[in-house]
Scaffold this motif. Structure first.
Motif, PDB file in Angstrom:
ATOM      1  N   GLU A  20       0.801  -1.214  -0.079  1.00 28.01           N
ATOM      2  CA  GLU A  20      -0.040   0.044  -0.164  1.00 28.01           C
ATOM      3  C   GLU A  20       0.996   1.442  -0.022  1.00 28.01           C
ATOM      4  O   GLU A  20       0.482   2.322  -0.761  1.00 28.01           O
ATOM      5  N   LYS A  21       1.890   1.196   1.022  1.00 28.84           N
ATOM      6  CA  LYS A  21       2.855   2.592   0.945  1.00 28.84           C
ATOM      7  C   LYS A  21       4.121   2.187   0.384  1.00 28.84           C
ATOM      8  O   LYS A  21       4.839   1.310   0.995  1.00 28.84           O
ATOM      9  N   GLN A  22       4.220   2.256  -0.776  1.00 27.74           N
ATOM     10  CA  GLN A  22       5.584   1.779  -1.678  1.00 27.74           C
ATOM     11  C   GLN A  22       6.721   2.816  -1.544  1.00 27.74           C
ATOM     12  O   GLN A  22       6.273   4.029  -1.541  1.00 27.74           O
ATOM     13  N   LYS A  23       7.807   2.178  -1.477  1.00 29.95           N
ATOM     14  CA  LYS A  23       9.123   3.018  -1.594  1.00 29.95           C
ATOM     15  C   LYS A  23      10.111   2.445  -2.947  1.00 29.95           C
ATOM     16  O   LYS A  23      11.199   1.949  -2.371  1.00 29.95           O
ATOM     17  N   ILE A  24       9.398   2.272  -3.824  1.00 32.31           N
ATOM     18  CA  ILE A  24       9.974   1.687  -4.892  1.00 32.31           C
ATOM     19  C   ILE A  24      11.438   2.430  -5.229  1.00 32.31           C
ATOM     20  O   ILE A  24      12.224   1.734  -5.459  1.00 32.31           O
ATOM     21  N   SER A  25      11.298   3.576  -5.352  1.00 33.54           N
ATOM     22  CA  SER A  25      12.726   4.519  -5.719  1.00 33.54           C
ATOM     23  C   SER A  25      13.605   4.125  -4.666  1.00 33.54           C
ATOM     24  O   SER A  25      14.877   3.991  -5.040  1.00 33.54           O
ATOM     25  N   SER A  47      17.000   2.201  -5.436  1.00 36.50           N
ATOM     26  CA  SER A  47      18.405   2.787  -5.167  1.00 36.50           C
ATOM     27  C   SER A  47      19.401   2.120  -4.477  1.00 36.50           C
ATOM     28  O   SER A  47      20.633   2.097  -4.735  1.00 36.50           O
ATOM     29  N   ILE A  48      18.834   1.626  -3.243  1.00 39.45           N
ATOM     30  CA  ILE A  48      19.809   0.615  -2.467  1.00 39.45           C
ATOM     31  C   ILE A  48      20.340  -0.415  -3.154  1.00 39.45           C
ATOM     32  O   ILE A  48      21.398  -0.731  -3.020  1.00 39.45           O
ATOM     33  N   SER A  68      32.501  -6.400   2.778  1.00 40.05           N
ATOM     34  CA  SER A  68      31.525  -7.071   3.560  1.00 40.05           C
ATOM     35  C   SER A  68      30.754  -6.043   4.538  1.00 40.05           C
ATOM     36  O   SER A  68      29.288  -6.137   4.672  1.00 40.05           O
ATOM     37  N   ILE A  69      31.527  -5.339   5.102  1.00 42.55           N
ATOM     38  CA  ILE A  69      30.938  -4.318   5.909  1.00 42.55           C
ATOM     39  C   ILE A  69      30.182  -3.322   5.488  1.00 42.55           C
ATOM     40  O   ILE A  69      28.856  -2.891   5.774  1.00 42.55           O
ATOM     41  N   LYS A  70      30.485  -2.746   4.323  1.00 42.42           N
ATOM     42  CA  LYS A  70      29.572  -1.936   3.532  1.00 42.42           C
ATOM     43  C   LYS A  70      28.429  -2.567   2.936  1.00 42.42           C
ATOM     44  O   LYS A  70      27.310  -1.873   2.985  1.00 42.42           O
ATOM     45  N   PHE A  71      28.780  -3.809   2.263  1.00 44.72           N
ATOM     46  CA  PHE A  71      27.403  -4.518   1.905  1.00 44.72           C
ATOM     47  C   PHE A  71      26.372  -5.042   3.108  1.00 44.72           C
ATOM     48  O   PHE A  71      25.366  -4.471   3.170  1.00 44.72           O
ATOM     49  N   GLY A  72      26.996  -5.118   4.311  1.00 41.51           N
ATOM     50  CA  GLY A  72      25.983  -5.333   5.392  1.00 41.51           C
ATOM     51  C   GLY A  72      25.254  -4.211   5.845  1.00 41.51           C
ATOM     52  O   GLY A  72      24.092  -4.282   6.177  1.00 41.51           O
ATOM     53  N   ARG A  73      25.834  -3.396   5.615  1.00 40.12           N
ATOM     54  CA  ARG A  73      25.255  -2.067   6.050  1.00 40.12           C
ATOM     55  C   ARG A  73      23.983  -1.597   5.200  1.00 40.12           C
ATOM     56  O   ARG A  73      23.066  -1.155   5.493  1.00 40.12           O
ATOM     57  N   LEU A  74      24.249  -1.680   3.951  1.00 39.24           N
ATOM     58  CA  LEU A  74      23.210  -1.409   2.946  1.00 39.24           C
ATOM     59  C   LEU A  74      22.325  -2.313   3.067  1.00 39.24           C
ATOM     60  O   LEU A  74      21.135  -2.013   2.931  1.00 39.24           O
ATOM     61  N   VAL A  75      22.588  -3.593   3.523  1.00 39.54           N
ATOM     62  CA  VAL A  75      21.386  -4.646   3.593  1.00 39.54           C
ATOM     63  C   VAL A  75      20.529  -4.216   4.602  1.00 39.54           C
ATOM     64  O   VAL A  75      19.172  -4.493   4.665  1.00 39.54           O
ATOM     65  N   GLU A  76      21.017  -4.015   5.851  1.00 42.31           N
ATOM     66  CA  GLU A  76      20.532  -3.379   6.902  1.00 42.31           C
ATOM     67  C   GLU A  76      19.300  -2.380   6.649  1.00 42.31           C
ATOM     68  O   GLU A  76      18.348  -2.171   7.262  1.00 42.31           O
ATOM     69  N   LYS A  77      20.243  -1.399   5.833  1.00 43.60           N
ATOM     70  CA  LYS A  77      19.383  -0.075   5.561  1.00 43.60           C
ATOM     71  C   LYS A  77      18.147  -0.403   4.518  1.00 43.60           C
ATOM     72  O   LYS A  77      16.951   0.010   4.912  1.00 43.60           O
ATOM     73  N   LYS A  81      16.676  -3.293   4.654  1.00 39.90           N
ATOM     74  CA  LYS A  81      15.520  -3.891   5.697  1.00 39.90           C
ATOM     75  C   LYS A  81      14.683  -3.030   6.112  1.00 39.90           C
ATOM     76  O   LYS A  81      13.415  -3.229   6.588  1.00 39.90           O
ATOM     77  N   LYS A  82      15.287  -1.985   6.794  1.00 42.57           N
ATOM     78  CA  LYS A  82      14.521  -0.787   7.311  1.00 42.57           C
ATOM     79  C   LYS A  82      13.642  -0.189   6.510  1.00 42.57           C
ATOM     80  O   LYS A  82      12.400   0.175   6.847  1.00 42.57           O
ATOM     81  N   GLU A  83      13.892   0.021   5.377  1.00 38.67           N
ATOM     82  CA  GLU A  83      13.085   0.668   4.285  1.00 38.67           C
ATOM     83  C   GLU A  83      11.839  -0.282   3.834  1.00 38.67           C
ATOM     84  O   GLU A  83      10.664   0.392   3.660  1.00 38.67           O
ATOM     85  N   ILE A  84      12.062  -1.558   3.983  1.00 39.30           N
ATOM     86  CA  ILE A  84      10.875  -2.391   3.562  1.00 39.30           C
ATOM     87  C   ILE A  84       9.726  -2.445   4.531  1.00 39.30           C
ATOM     88  O   ILE A  84       8.644  -2.849   4.410  1.00 39.30           O
TER      89      ILE A  84
END
Length: 196
Positions: free
Chosen positions: A99-104, A108-109, A181-190, A192-195
């Motif tokens: 319902e509340k999409q954050k597609i862009s 981007s992430i 791996s640290i950079k990748f992990g941070r982006l993955v966590e970000k 997860k928060k966005e979804i």
């Protein structure tokens, strides 16, 4: 031969031991099992992103989030381009159902994750090429340290250029892989928060 039990069956057995699950807990477990089976079909290529979209259409937000989270957690720095693309397509297809999409933002992430993977692969390929050239030109680089039973270290010729390259490449990559791996992990966590 023993039958392999699904997560749902295991959870129900555990429930029998501990007492009954609430109706909400039972529904959550069924939803998790449904997502697991659906994503297994998706990973095997039995359904594509459109099929995934169709099967999840009309699902509650919690189920969509669970499916996206599973896809995100399956992303890895060393994933192939094809694996990454499949998961990215799935994550974005599910995002369009919300319902509340954050597609862009999500896209981007994901694009940044993809670029990070490409950069890591390029560094790895370049390092392999340079180490191979060096090992072919300089036989001393093909020496490997061996510890003798009396505690001394001696150098012995490696069996091949490839073995010498792999040994040196492992050392080189361990330094770089940690950073990536640290950079990748941070982006993955970000992500997860966005979804959420």
């Amino acid at each position: 031969m023993a039958k392999i039990k699904s997560a749902f069956e295991k959870a129900m057995e555990k429930a029998a031991e501990m007492g009954e699950f609430t109706p909400e807990e039972k529904e959550r477990i069924k939803s998790q099992e449904r997502v697991r089976l659906l994503l297994a079909d998706f990973y095997r290529g039995q359904i594509d992103r459109n099929g995934l979209w169709q099967k999840l259409k009309g699902s509650p937000h919690s189920l969509l989030k669970e499916a996206q989270k599973s896809l995100i957690e399956s992303l890895g720095l060393a994933s192939t381009e094809e694996e990454f693309k499949i998961r990215k397509d799935g994550i974005l297809a599910i995002e369009t159902l919300k319902e509340k999409q954050k597609i862009s933002v999500v896209e981007s992430i994901l694009n940044t994750l993809g670029l990070l993977q490409q950069e890591y692969r390029k560094i790895k390929e370049d390092a392999y090429t340079k180490l191979r050239e060096a090992a072919e030109k300089n036989p001393q680089l093909r020496l490997q340290p061996i510890r003798t039973p009396d505690g001394r270290t001696v150098y012995q010729a490696a069996l091949s250029v490839d073995e010498a390259v792999q040994a040196r490449l492992g050392e080189f990559l361990s330094e770089h892989e940690k950073s990536y791996s640290i950079k990748f992990g941070r982006l993955v966590e970000k992500l997860k928060k966005e979804i959420g």
